[in-house]
Enzyme design. Structure first.
Site, PDB file in Angstrom:
ATOM      1  CG  ASP A   1      -3.463  -3.531   1.025  1.00 29.74           C
ATOM      2  OD1 ASP A   1      -3.150  -4.514   1.708  1.00 29.74           O
ATOM      3  OD2 ASP A   1      -2.808  -3.122   0.051  1.00 29.74           O
TER       4      ASP A   1
ATOM      5  CB  ALA B   1      -0.983  -0.027   1.163  1.00 34.74           C
TER       6      ALA B   1
HETATM    7  O1  MRU Z   1      -1.145  -7.251  -3.313  1.00 35.91           O
HETATM    8  P1  MRU Z   1      -0.045  -6.601  -2.530  1.00 35.91           P
HETATM    9  O2  MRU Z   1       1.219  -7.381  -2.524  1.00 35.91           O
HETATM   10  O3  MRU Z   1       0.147  -5.163  -2.928  1.00 35.91           O
HETATM   11  O4  MRU Z   1      -0.594  -6.622  -1.042  1.00 35.91           O
HETATM   12  C1  MRU Z   1       0.211  -6.114  -0.029  1.00 35.91           C
HETATM   13  C2  MRU Z   1      -0.398  -6.247   1.310  1.00 35.91           C
HETATM   14  O5  MRU Z   1      -1.481  -6.764   1.499  1.00 35.91           O
HETATM   15  C3  MRU Z   1       0.356  -5.610   2.434  1.00 35.91           C
HETATM   16  O6  MRU Z   1       0.200  -6.325   3.616  1.00 35.91           O
HETATM   17  C4  MRU Z   1      -0.168  -4.182   2.645  1.00 35.91           C
HETATM   18  O7  MRU Z   1      -0.185  -3.492   1.437  1.00 35.91           O
HETATM   19  C5  MRU Z   1       0.637  -3.437   3.617  1.00 35.91           C
HETATM   20  S1  MRU Z   1       2.196  -3.019   2.963  1.00 35.91           S
HETATM   21  C6  MRU Z   1       3.090  -2.143   4.082  1.00 35.91           C
END
Ligand code: MRU
Length: 368
Positions: free
Chosen positions: A239, A53
């Protein structure tokens, strides 16, 4: 953080281009990609060359700077923002960063916008690093309060919320790095995180780069380890966090929260205030969940014994697959949300106090 001992960020400006680590190549190759257009930046976000995110937010901000460099008119900016906004729906940091950029740029004369866009994007990137350092310290306090079940502290994490998912420092892994720096004996159980394996590929890689003891486990192993007393706390990123404290994070997070709740283990969510979405009252009902291509479930990627990249199918031809990329953990299962404003309860009051705390700090900094 460090890559082969050399400090590196996940994204940075390189002259008139934006450079970033291509996360689809890790852990087997460290490849840096240079993007010089909004289209390339949008593709990088959609294909998850950059992901996580906070990093998606920073990438979008840099994408606007690339766009403003070519066409800084109102229409040009709007086109850049629309292209970037359409890439991924769940991480609210994307919309947050685009809003920040628009607010900064639209009042300016067109001739000044390109330079201002680079400054604003760089500031979003630098703020992310400072934010994660604060999250690390607040998380460390919680870790210090644990009563470990064995001589070493065992945390479990899902997906990748480390420095690769941010500009630098990480969210869920920031307290882990802080604990390591503080000399605590810490070990991390790393969920592989099917279907894209961000845990196995990215979290394991970055923890290894930093010498953090860790063990990769199949996604289904966490509940068993918790029952066996081998997990002291679960820590994940987010997210989007709704006004009521419900947390959207990588698919499978909810199952870990249920198991942690059943076993009486703290379940912490580490996220910057920019991940809070006070406009969504109820996260389970209201947070948009990205559905990604079914091929991510059908196919696995990796290297063979000779180091050659391979893609193999694991499902029968003809079987359908469904690929929801996130789930929502209800606030009642979340022990605390760790933000740069401090650790707050996962409820309306906690979300408001984190946002207010951030505003107060920003005002105090301006007044200094
Ligand atoms: O699909 P992604 O890899 O972008 O998902 C990432 C996540 O779910 C993380 O846990 C979230 O973005 C937090 S990142 C600091």
């Amino acid at each position: 953080m460090r890559v082969n001992g050399v400090p590196m960020r996940a994204i940075w400006r390189d002259g008139a281009r934006v450079a970033f680590i291509d996360q689809t190549r890790l852990p087997h190759r460290i490849a840096v990609v240079h993007a010089d257009s909004v289209t390339l930046m949008a593709q990088a976000i959609a294909s998850m060359q950059v992901r996580g995110a906070p990093l998606i937010g920073a990438a979008a901000a840099f994408g606007v700077a690339l766009g403003a460099q070519r066409d800084a008119s109102d229409e040009g900016l709007r086109a850049a923002v629309d292209a970037l906004a359409a890439t991924r729906p769940t991480a609210v940091n994307l919309q947050w960063a685009l809003r920040q950029m628009q607010t900064r740029l639209t009042p300016l004369p067109v001739a000044e916008r390109a330079a201002a866009a680079w400054v604003a994007a760089q500031q979003i990137a630098d703020d992310d690093v400072a934010t994660n350092a604060a999250i690390g310290q607040h998380g460390l306090e919680l870790i210090r309060g644990l009563q470990p079940r064995s001589s070493r502290l065992n945390l479990l994490t899902h997906c990748n919320a480390g420095w690769l998912a941010t500009v630098d420092g990480g969210t869920a892994l920031a307290p882990v790095y802080a604990a390591l720096d503080a000399g605590l004996d810490i070990h991390v159980w790393v969920d592989e995180t099917r279907p894209r394996n961000q845990g196995a590929a990215l979290t394991a890689w970055e923890l290894g780069q930093h010498g953090v003891p860790h063990t990769v486990i199949a996604d289904n192993a966490g509940g068993h380890l918790m029952q066996a007393g081998r997990v002291d706390a679960v820590i994940v990123g987010a997210d989007r966090i709704a006004a009521n404290g419900d947390v959207a994070n990588k698919i499978g997070t909810y199952l870990k929260a249920l198991a942690a709740h059943d076993c009486g283990i703290p379940f912490w969510v580490a996220a910057p205030v920019s991940t809070l979405d006070p406009l969504i009252a109820d996260g389970v009902a209201g947070i948009p969940i990205e559905t990604r291509h079914a091929d991510e479930v059908h196919w696995l990627s990796g290297v063979d014994t000779t180091g050659r990249k391979r893609r193999v199918r694991i499902t029968p031809e003809g079987s359908a697959a469904l690929n929801p990329a996130f789930d929502v953990t209800p606030a009642r299962l979340v022990s605390a949300i760790i933000t740069e404003s401090g650790a707050v309860p996962a409820n309306r009051e906690g979300v408001v106090s984190a946002i207010v705390g951030k505003g107060q700090r920003a005002r105090a900094n301006r007044d200094l």
